[in-house]
Motif scaffolding. Structure first.
Motif, PDB file in Angstrom:
ATOM      1  N   PRO A 152      33.341   0.379  31.905  1.00 47.87           N
ATOM      2  CA  PRO A 152      33.170   1.693  32.531  1.00 47.87           C
ATOM      3  C   PRO A 152      34.343   2.592  32.163  1.00 47.87           C
ATOM      4  O   PRO A 152      35.490   2.139  32.096  1.00 47.87           O
ATOM      5  N   VAL A 153      34.071   3.859  31.906  1.00 46.65           N
ATOM      6  CA  VAL A 153      35.157   4.775  31.547  1.00 46.65           C
ATOM      7  C   VAL A 153      35.251   5.982  32.475  1.00 46.65           C
ATOM      8  O   VAL A 153      36.316   6.587  32.589  1.00 46.65           O
ATOM      9  N   GLU A 154      34.161   6.323  33.154  1.00 43.72           N
ATOM     10  CA  GLU A 154      34.238   7.453  34.095  1.00 43.72           C
ATOM     11  C   GLU A 154      32.971   7.512  34.921  1.00 43.72           C
ATOM     12  O   GLU A 154      31.927   6.976  34.537  1.00 43.72           O
ATOM     13  N   ASN A 155      33.078   8.136  36.092  1.00 44.17           N
ATOM     14  CA  ASN A 155      31.870   8.483  36.831  1.00 44.17           C
ATOM     15  C   ASN A 155      31.926   9.946  37.249  1.00 44.17           C
ATOM     16  O   ASN A 155      32.959  10.609  37.111  1.00 44.17           O
ATOM     17  N   ASP A 157      32.073  11.536  39.985  1.00 44.85           N
ATOM     18  CA  ASP A 157      32.955  11.967  41.068  1.00 44.85           C
ATOM     19  C   ASP A 157      34.408  11.563  40.842  1.00 44.85           C
ATOM     20  O   ASP A 157      35.330  12.349  41.035  1.00 44.85           O
ATOM     21  N   TYR A 158      34.623  10.314  40.424  1.00 43.80           N
ATOM     22  CA  TYR A 158      35.980   9.768  40.344  1.00 43.80           C
ATOM     23  C   TYR A 158      36.710  10.226  39.083  1.00 43.80           C
ATOM     24  O   TYR A 158      37.929  10.260  39.034  1.00 43.80           O
ATOM     25  N   GLY A 159      35.954  10.588  38.048  1.00 38.67           N
ATOM     26  CA  GLY A 159      36.571  10.982  36.781  1.00 38.67           C
ATOM     27  C   GLY A 159      36.796   9.774  35.881  1.00 38.67           C
ATOM     28  O   GLY A 159      36.186   8.732  36.037  1.00 38.67           O
ATOM     29  N   ARG A 160      37.723   9.918  34.943  1.00 42.20           N
ATOM     30  CA  ARG A 160      37.979   8.852  33.971  1.00 42.20           C
ATOM     31  C   ARG A 160      38.854   7.754  34.547  1.00 42.20           C
ATOM     32  O   ARG A 160      39.625   7.969  35.482  1.00 42.20           O
ATOM     33  N   LEU A 161      38.744   6.566  33.947  1.00 35.61           N
ATOM     34  CA  LEU A 161      39.615   5.445  34.266  1.00 35.61           C
ATOM     35  C   LEU A 161      40.730   5.420  33.231  1.00 35.61           C
ATOM     36  O   LEU A 161      40.528   4.947  32.108  1.00 35.61           O
ATOM     37  N   PRO A 162      41.904   5.934  33.557  1.00 34.22           N
ATOM     38  CA  PRO A 162      42.961   6.062  32.547  1.00 34.22           C
ATOM     39  C   PRO A 162      43.387   4.731  31.957  1.00 34.22           C
ATOM     40  O   PRO A 162      43.752   4.659  30.781  1.00 34.22           O
ATOM     41  N   PRO A 267      23.707  10.127  46.228  1.00 36.65           N
ATOM     42  CA  PRO A 267      22.817   9.113  45.636  1.00 36.65           C
ATOM     43  C   PRO A 267      22.526   9.422  44.164  1.00 36.65           C
ATOM     44  O   PRO A 267      22.469  10.579  43.752  1.00 36.65           O
ATOM     45  N   GLY A 268      22.347   8.367  43.393  1.00 32.52           N
ATOM     46  CA  GLY A 268      22.029   8.551  41.979  1.00 32.52           C
ATOM     47  C   GLY A 268      23.231   8.856  41.124  1.00 32.52           C
ATOM     48  O   GLY A 268      23.110   9.446  40.048  1.00 32.52           O
ATOM     49  N   LEU A 269      24.419   8.448  41.575  1.00 32.89           N
ATOM     50  CA  LEU A 269      25.640   8.682  40.819  1.00 32.89           C
ATOM     51  C   LEU A 269      25.558   8.002  39.460  1.00 32.89           C
ATOM     52  O   LEU A 269      25.148   6.848  39.350  1.00 32.89           O
ATOM     53  N   LEU A 270      25.960   8.706  38.412  1.00 28.45           N
ATOM     54  CA  LEU A 270      25.927   8.152  37.059  1.00 28.45           C
ATOM     55  C   LEU A 270      27.322   7.722  36.633  1.00 28.45           C
ATOM     56  O   LEU A 270      28.291   8.479  36.773  1.00 28.45           O
ATOM     57  N   VAL A 271      27.428   6.509  36.125  1.00 23.41           N
ATOM     58  CA  VAL A 271      28.680   5.989  35.586  1.00 23.41           C
ATOM     59  C   VAL A 271      28.526   5.872  34.077  1.00 23.41           C
ATOM     60  O   VAL A 271      27.516   5.383  33.574  1.00 23.41           O
ATOM     61  N   ARG A 272      29.519   6.345  33.360  1.00 26.03           N
ATOM     62  CA  ARG A 272      29.499   6.296  31.899  1.00 26.03           C
ATOM     63  C   ARG A 272      30.173   5.005  31.426  1.00 26.03           C
ATOM     64  O   ARG A 272      31.284   4.680  31.864  1.00 26.03           O
TER      65      ARG A 272
END
Length: 391
Positions: A152-155, A157-162, A267-272
């Protein structure tokens, strides 16, 4: 007809629908073979527009809502485009559907492995292997223990995972693909009921479900590295006052009960997710592509502006720009960029040569097929079909 008879008829129609979709996909596979041999583009947006209009018209004749028909159409077309792009990529890079070992972060039931199983659904004999940290996931690819990884690299709401991008920047691995997976958080607990006192969840699940969590009084929240690990812990502790926020699939794996569905704030949050491999792959020029890179700029006024102007001067569209402080206490900023374009194209190559002159350092993390494909819409004439004209 009885209810049982009606349900049998629905089951028959559902099976027929799936059979037709399967046949359509096989024909699409033949289409891309012809396109590859003749050099035709993957997408024909004019034909997509005509098809959508035809679907909507036929759907209305069957009493179906145009919006419902459009949603089905876009899913079918997206599936067709993905399969055609995969075919072209495999042919260009001489990749067959050979067995692979794929790493993911977490344990069975994590969103990461659910996304990975979706990505490799059409590939046979894939062995998935979970690791407790992102560093171990990427290290397994680097060492050859596995062939590829899904991370996972980002969602939304939370943004990127540095941490992930720092690790990629320090490795020799390449991003070779991306996907987006819909996350549906649920509250999971033991079948026995008891007042809830402890909630186990990942930091990301906590951020996604804050509004729901605050409705539970006197709740102790414990953060764990992964949502599926939280579900696993609920099972192992055997305490009905302990619950977890995780996927319903994790609940099934660990024998938990769904106490409440859809507990996300949105609901339906997308994670990249990114697909990472040891080697970079070429992207067929007919496939819309995206490139990710990391750069640092000289410590002088306007240096970042100079770097960004390179993309404007070469008419390259940036889709993402974020800054992070370098690891290890270094006093320099790193910038993560995604942009539309194929790294093999002359335009991008010229831009990178210019970027080399105005940046301190830069590294291409990968070039891969883009998911950001514009969808055709029902034409104005079709939307107005059958509506009374104003006088």
């Amino acid at each position: 007809m009885t209810l049982a008879d009606l349900r049998l008829e629905i089951n028959r129609l559902d099976k027929e629908l799936l059979s037709l979709l399967g046949r359509r996909r096989k024909i699409a596979a033949q289409v891309i073979e012809v396109k590859r041999e003749t050099g035709r583009p993957v997408r024909d947006e004019l034909r997509e527009q005509e098809l959508l209009n035809s679907w909507v018209q036929s759907g209305e004749e069957e009493g179906l809502d145009p919006y419902f028909v459009s949603r089905i159409f876009h899913e079918v077309v997206s599936d067709s485009l993905r399969s055609q792009q995969t075919y072209l990529q495999n042919h260009l890079n001489q990749r067959g559907n050979t067995p692979k070992k794929v790493a993911y972060h977490g344990v069975e039931g994590s969103y990461c492995v659910l996304a990975a199983r979706e990505i490799y659904a059409s590939a046979p004999e894939i062995e998935f292997k979970g690791y407790p940290s992102f560093e171990q996931v990427l290290g397994a690819v680097q060492s050859g223990e596995v062939d590829e990884a899904v991370i996972p690299v980002e969602n939304d709401d939370y943004g990127r995972l540095p941490e992930v991008f720092h690790l990629l920047a320090e490795s020799s691995l390449s991003i070779i693909g991306e996907t987006r997976y819909r996350v549906d958080h649920a509250l999971l607990g033991l079948p026995e009921s008891a007042p809830l006192r402890t909630l186990l969840c990942s930091p990301f699940a906590f951020a996604d479900c804050k509004s729901f969590i605050t409705t539970i009084p006197n709740l102790l929240v414990e953060h764990l590295p992964d949502s599926a690990i939280a579900a696993q812990q609920v099972k192992e502790r055997g305490d009905p006052s302990v619950a977890a926020i995780a996927s319903q699939e994790a609940g099934q794996i660990y024998g938990l009960k769904v106490l409440q569905r859809e507990v996300s704030d949105r609901p339906g949050l997308l994670v990249r997710y990114m697909i990472v491999g040891r080697e970079s792959y070429k992207v067929d020029h007919r496939i819309p592509s995206k490139t990710s890179l990391i750069l640092s700029t000289p410590r002088s006024a306007g240096s970042l502006v100079d770097a960004l102007l390179v993309f404007r001067e070469h008419s390259i569209n940036l889709t993402r720009l974020e800054s992070r402080t370098a690891r290890g206490g270094e006093e320099r900023q790193l910038f993560y960029l995604d942009f539309e374009g194929n790294v093999a194209s002359e335009t991008v190559q010229n831009a990178l040569r210019r970027l080399d002159q105005v940046s301190a350092t830069y590294k291409v993390l990968g070039c891969y097929p883009s998911l950001d494909l514009p969808r055709v819409a029902v034409s104005v004439d079709e939307r107005n079909r059958g509506k009374p004209h104003s006088s």
